[in-house]
Design a protein around this motif. Structure first.
Motif, PDB file in Angstrom:
ATOM      1  N   GLU B  88       0.834  -1.198   0.000  1.00  0.00           N
ATOM      2  CA  GLU B  88       0.000   0.000   0.000  1.00  0.00           C
ATOM      3  C   GLU B  88       0.871   1.251   0.000  1.00  0.00           C
ATOM      4  N   LYS B  89       1.979   1.190   0.745  1.00  0.00           N
ATOM      5  CA  LYS B  89       2.895   2.327   0.792  1.00  0.00           C
ATOM      6  C   LYS B  89       3.464   2.601  -0.603  1.00  0.00           C
ATOM      7  N   LEU B  90       3.871   1.528  -1.289  1.00  0.00           N
ATOM      8  CA  LEU B  90       4.440   1.705  -2.630  1.00  0.00           C
ATOM      9  C   LEU B  90       3.404   2.259  -3.604  1.00  0.00           C
ATOM     10  N   PHE B  91       2.176   1.762  -3.522  1.00  0.00           N
ATOM     11  CA  PHE B  91       1.131   2.234  -4.433  1.00  0.00           C
ATOM     12  C   PHE B  91       0.726   3.680  -4.127  1.00  0.00           C
ATOM     13  N   GLU B  92       0.525   3.981  -2.837  1.00  0.00           N
ATOM     14  CA  GLU B  92      -0.064   5.275  -2.472  1.00  0.00           C
ATOM     15  C   GLU B  92       0.972   6.386  -2.287  1.00  0.00           C
ATOM     16  N   VAL B  93       2.126   6.044  -1.711  1.00  0.00           N
ATOM     17  CA  VAL B  93       3.108   7.084  -1.413  1.00  0.00           C
ATOM     18  C   VAL B  93       4.165   7.176  -2.508  1.00  0.00           C
ATOM     19  N   SER B  94       4.756   6.024  -2.883  1.00  0.00           N
ATOM     20  CA  SER B  94       5.795   6.054  -3.921  1.00  0.00           C
ATOM     21  C   SER B  94       5.197   6.110  -5.325  1.00  0.00           C
ATOM     22  N   GLU B 116      -5.807  -4.841  -6.637  1.00  0.00           N
ATOM     23  CA  GLU B 116      -7.134  -4.680  -7.218  1.00  0.00           C
ATOM     24  C   GLU B 116      -7.791  -3.399  -6.719  1.00  0.00           C
ATOM     25  N   ARG B 117      -7.660  -3.172  -5.389  1.00  0.00           N
ATOM     26  CA  ARG B 117      -8.307  -1.984  -4.809  1.00  0.00           C
ATOM     27  C   ARG B 117      -7.582  -0.706  -5.224  1.00  0.00           C
ATOM     28  N   ALA B 118      -6.268  -0.800  -5.481  1.00  0.00           N
ATOM     29  CA  ALA B 118      -5.509   0.385  -5.904  1.00  0.00           C
ATOM     30  C   ALA B 118      -5.531   0.534  -7.426  1.00  0.00           C
ATOM     31  N   LYS B 119      -6.172  -0.418  -8.123  1.00  0.00           N
ATOM     32  CA  LYS B 119      -6.226  -0.439  -9.590  1.00  0.00           C
ATOM     33  C   LYS B 119      -4.840  -0.429 -10.217  1.00  0.00           C
ATOM     34  N   LYS B 120      -3.964  -1.306  -9.705  1.00  0.00           N
ATOM     35  CA  LYS B 120      -2.615  -1.483 -10.256  1.00  0.00           C
ATOM     36  C   LYS B 120      -2.412  -2.965 -10.547  1.00  0.00           C
ATOM     37  N   LEU B 121      -1.313  -3.285 -11.255  1.00  0.00           N
ATOM     38  CA  LEU B 121      -1.014  -4.676 -11.585  1.00  0.00           C
ATOM     39  C   LEU B 121       0.173  -5.166 -10.765  1.00  0.00           C
ATOM     40  N   ILE B 122       0.160  -6.463 -10.426  1.00  0.00           N
ATOM     41  CA  ILE B 122       1.333  -7.073  -9.802  1.00  0.00           C
ATOM     42  C   ILE B 122       1.657  -8.371 -10.534  1.00  0.00           C
ATOM     43  N   ALA B 123       2.879  -8.855 -10.333  1.00  0.00           N
ATOM     44  CA  ALA B 123       3.248 -10.168 -10.855  1.00  0.00           C
ATOM     45  C   ALA B 123       4.107 -10.849  -9.813  1.00  0.00           C
ATOM     46  N   THR B 124       3.938 -12.164  -9.666  1.00  0.00           N
ATOM     47  CA  THR B 124       4.845 -12.894  -8.795  1.00  0.00           C
ATOM     48  C   THR B 124       5.824 -13.671  -9.661  1.00  0.00           C
ATOM     49  N   THR B 125       7.032 -13.808  -9.140  1.00  0.00           N
ATOM     50  CA  THR B 125       8.053 -14.548  -9.864  1.00  0.00           C
ATOM     51  C   THR B 125       8.477 -15.770  -9.057  1.00  0.00           C
ATOM     52  N   VAL B 126       7.844 -15.989  -7.904  1.00  0.00           N
ATOM     53  CA  VAL B 126       8.276 -17.061  -6.997  1.00  0.00           C
ATOM     54  C   VAL B 126       7.137 -17.968  -6.541  1.00  0.00           C
ATOM     55  N   ALA B 324       1.510  -1.734 -25.247  1.00  0.00           N
ATOM     56  CA  ALA B 324       0.365  -0.903 -24.846  1.00  0.00           C
ATOM     57  C   ALA B 324       0.634   0.571 -25.115  1.00  0.00           C
ATOM     58  N   LYS B 325       1.903   0.947 -25.295  1.00  0.00           N
ATOM     59  CA  LYS B 325       2.348   2.329 -25.451  1.00  0.00           C
ATOM     60  C   LYS B 325       1.890   3.197 -24.285  1.00  0.00           C
ATOM     61  N   SER B 326       1.845   2.593 -23.101  1.00  0.00           N
ATOM     62  CA  SER B 326       1.346   3.296 -21.926  1.00  0.00           C
ATOM     63  C   SER B 326       1.625   2.442 -20.690  1.00  0.00           C
ATOM     64  N   THR B 327       1.606   3.065 -19.496  1.00  0.00           N
ATOM     65  CA  THR B 327       1.710   2.267 -18.271  1.00  0.00           C
ATOM     66  C   THR B 327       0.343   2.159 -17.610  1.00  0.00           C
ATOM     67  N   ASP B 328      -0.701   2.571 -18.329  1.00  0.00           N
ATOM     68  CA  ASP B 328      -2.062   2.513 -17.811  1.00  0.00           C
ATOM     69  C   ASP B 328      -2.458   1.061 -17.507  1.00  0.00           C
ATOM     70  N   THR B 329      -3.057   0.846 -16.322  1.00  0.00           N
ATOM     71  CA  THR B 329      -3.359  -0.510 -15.858  1.00  0.00           C
ATOM     72  C   THR B 329      -4.140  -1.342 -16.878  1.00  0.00           C
ATOM     73  N   ASP B 330      -5.257  -0.806 -17.382  1.00  0.00           N
ATOM     74  CA  ASP B 330      -6.096  -1.586 -18.291  1.00  0.00           C
ATOM     75  C   ASP B 330      -5.377  -1.915 -19.590  1.00  0.00           C
ATOM     76  N   LYS B 331      -4.614  -0.925 -20.100  1.00  0.00           N
ATOM     77  CA  LYS B 331      -3.916  -1.150 -21.376  1.00  0.00           C
ATOM     78  C   LYS B 331      -2.805  -2.174 -21.210  1.00  0.00           C
ATOM     79  N   VAL B 332      -2.051  -2.077 -20.083  1.00  0.00           N
ATOM     80  CA  VAL B 332      -0.961  -3.029 -19.859  1.00  0.00           C
ATOM     81  C   VAL B 332      -1.527  -4.429 -19.619  1.00  0.00           C
TER      82      VAL B 332
END
Lengths: 329, 391
Positions: B88-94, B116-126, B324-332
């Protein structure tokens, strides 16, 4: 004429009033800057303050070191999450948790109150570990993954409805809830029942000579602490939307004890200030160094060595003196 | 005392304010919530090395659409309750554009919900729990590493080829992950014609496994599958060797059963042990050779599965953002679905239906203390059905 113990409790009330005023300012500033993270972090600090409060009732008043208070916190959190996933109602979750944690506290209380001192600490620790392992391995409770998908709820307070997703609204609600729990505990501890607990801590062997049973107040204190821990835990899934077995692990119980000792034991308000300080420090220091646990550890050692009464325990006598001066002679 | 503390606090707070100030170069920020302390710090280290190597390479070639990548780390202590707070800190503050790094499955699921609540994407690699891209899938969560099901499918396919209709006995550690890995392999093996003879579960950290040997011997298995890990594997294999149980028995296991950390202690009892994995430094292609050399030069250590999958993620995100030519959540998100990109493990494709990466799976066997690749299973054969119903 007010006696010393009542005056001490009033000094704690003054410190809580200061904390509430500061919290209201923080909420106002948070709303003005459209902040989410810090308000929700402060909400989390308050929730863990509730857990620390329950530890203080046992440690600071009754003289019983509980190393397993996370058991009731976790119980409240899981039960609240399960209730909310079926009926998204704040009051249903709180009601169910209050009942269940009282019952669990009664059962647990009968087990742990058979022993004293270090054995009490070990059995509370053991019971929490057993419960944590059961949850960790129970597929219906999400096992090691925990439960996600606790819905955002609208909390109907009669005059106004607060969403658990609103940072400032939910912060104020949790603040109110924790202050109510504090007030309830403070009221009980200022009655003869509370005096009995303090006497228990001082010399349990002499209580029967005064004509009191020792089991009843010990058990009552334990049930009270279990309910406060459970009700605080019930707020956690509303804030974060999930629960995981880590909430029941020793780390959670241990942190609550560190919070109380740093803030000041036996004064109730120490738990609230301790939690605010530790939560903020952990979050901020953790972003700068991976050795944040060393900082917390050094702080804890420093508090034990230099402020044996804890932060608030060292400040409170000054307020007591101030209150004494203002009393009519 | 109190004054010093207040000053320190004020200094820390103002430092936080400074980092969140806008940069002139306007980098693409990727948050990394990973265990940097505690039990899983070793995995977090590999994640960090992998991400940093790829970021350095991408930035040296002009970044993503001319914007450099900036990685911002937070320690999650392998605890979901800490992970959500840090996320949450990374999404909201950084104000990060994307987030990765979570290791244990509980953290990935909980952080996915924050995303989902912050409308951002994540990926796990592990994280490898099947549920992340299965019944608990989320439109905002992607997985670029192989899930548990892919590992067991690869191993079962190898078993069917090498020992058709093999008689298999199962021995797992008695906790949820142990039981679920055994259940997953049992299902995969029975599907390709193996016969299950029985299963036992030993407590985690068992000192003496000989109590189970009578049961194993009486069942006369050709193959023993185990999902014990760490020092438990050392004791199990050493005791099986002492009791002469390893003769004419093929040992199979989970990818964590024999690792570079305990292979030395197991010694020659590990010879012939076979498992299915998503990566091995032995993979013979130019991309992997270049990657291993660069990784060793940068870190003085070999890349493992986690380091490699994390390295590949940066290139996946680059490809998705450029598409996507963008970092927008839906486009990415749309760009990620069906995306194929190249990694040291070969080409990977993200399945649109459940956000799980398809990749070639490798079967590796221990030969004289080293892992050797014996065969591989193609991505589409190993991935299994799409069980995600949310999107």
């Amino acid at each position: 004429m007010v006696d010393a113990l009542t005056r001490s409790m009033r000094a704690s009330h003054v410190l809580v009033a200061i904390l509430v005023s500061v919290s209201l300012v923080i909420a106002a500033v948070g709303v003005a800057f459209d902040d989410t993270f810090y308000l929700r972090l402060a909400t989390e600090a308050l929730i863990f303050a509730g857990l620390a409060l329950s530890v203080d009732i046992l440690l600071g008043y009754t003289g019983l070191l509980s190393l397993g208070q996370a058991l009731y916190f976790g119980l409240g959190a899981y039960l609240s999450a399960l209730v909310l996933m079926v009926v998204p109602s704040f009051w249903a979750a709180i009601g169910a948790t209050a009942l269940a944690s009282a019952l669990a506290g009664l059962i647990g209380g009968f087990i742990v109150n058979r022993v004293r001192g270090v054995y009490f600490a070990l059995i509370t620790f053991g019971m929490a570990q057993v419960a944590a392992k059961i949850v960790y391995n129970t597929r219906a409770l999400g096992a090691s993954d925990g439960l996600i998908g606790v819905p955002v709820i609208d909390i109907n307070l009669g005059i106004v409805t607060v969403s658990s997703a609103s940072p400032a609204g939910f912060f104020l609600l949790v603040l109110a809830m924790i202050v109510i729990l504090y007030a309830f505990a403070a009221y009980l501890l200022d009655t003869p029942f509370g005096r009995l607990l303090i006497a228990l801590r001082a010399n349990e062997a002499r209580i029967p000579f005064l004509g009191y049973r020792t089991m009843t107040p010990r058990l009552a204190a334990y049930v009270l602490a279990a309910m406060i821990a459970g009700l605080s835990g019930a707020l956690y899934p509303m804030l974060r939307g999930f629960v995981s077995p880590e909430l029941m692990f020793f780390e959670t119980s241990g942190n609550a004890v560190i919070t109380v000792v740093t803030g000041g034991a036996g004064i109730l308000v120490g738990a609230l200030y301790g939690s605010a300080l530790l939560t903020l420090l952990k979050s901020v220091i953790g972003s700068y160094t991976v050795h944040h646990l060393i900082v917390i550890g050094v702080l804890f050692m420093g508090a034990v060595i230099f402020l044996p009464k804890g932060m608030m325990g060292s400040i409170r006598p000054a307020i007591e003196r101030m209150l004494a001066r203002r009393e009519p002679k | 005392m109190t004054t010093t503390r207040t000053t320190l606090l004020a200094a820390l707070l103002s430092a936080t304010a400074m980092t969140s100030a806008a940069y002139a170069a306007d980098p693409i920020k990727i948050g990394v919530v990973t265990p940097l302390s505690g039990t899983y710090a070793g995995i977090g280290q590999q994640v960090k090395w992998g991400l940093e190597l790829a970021t350095k390479e991408v930035n040296a070639k002009g970044g993503i659409m001319g914007r450099p990548i900036e990685l911002i780390y937070e320690d999650e202590e392998a605890n979901p309750a800490v992970a959500v707070q840090k996320a949450e800190k990374l999404f909201e503050v950084s104000k990060v554009d994307f987030l990765t790094g979570t290791v244990n499955s509980g953290s990935t699921l909980a952080v996915g919900q924050v995303a989902e609540r912050a409308k951002k994407l994540i990926a796990t690699t592990v994280s490898f729990a099947d549920s992340i891209t299965g019944d608990k899938c989320s439109p905002n969560v992607f997985r670029v590493n192989a899930k548990a099901g892919q590992q067991s499918t690869a191993l079962a396919a190898w078993l069917a080829k090498e020992k058709p209709k093999a008689k298999v006995f199962f021995l797992g550690p008695d906790y949820l992950m142990g039981r679920s890995t055994v259940a997953a392999f049992k299902e995969a093996a029975e599907k390709v014609g193996s016969v299950s003879l029985g299963e036992v579960f030993a407590p985690l950290g068992s000192k003496d496994y000989s109590q189970y040997f009578g049961q194993i011997r009486a069942a006369q298995p050709q193959v023993l599958y185990t999902s014990v890990a760490g020092n438990d594997t050392v004791r199990l294999f050493a005791q099986m060797e002492e009791f002469g149980l390893l003769k004419n028995l093929t040992l199979l296991g989970a990818s964590g059963t024999v690792t570079s950390q305990n292979i030395g202690a197991i010694g020659k009892a590990a010879n012939g042990f076979t498992t299915g994995v998503g990566y091995s430094t032995e993979i013979n292609n130019p991309a992997n050779k270049a990657f291993v050399a660069a990784f060793k030069a940068a870190t003085k250590a070999d890349p493992d599965l986690y380091g490699t999958d994390s390295y590949g993620l940066i290139y996946a995100y680059k490809a998705a953002v450029e598409k996507a030519k963008s970092t927008d959540t839906d486009k990415v998100r749309d760009a990620f679905r069906g995306l194929t990109w190249s990694t040291p493990q070969g080409d990977k494709t993200i399945r649109a239906g459940d956000h799980q990466a398809m990749q070639t799976m490798y079967v590796v066997q221990v030969t004289d203390g080293n892992f050797k690749i014996t065969s591989s299973v193609s991505g589409p054969d190993a991935i299994g059905p799409d069980t995600c119903t949310r999107f």
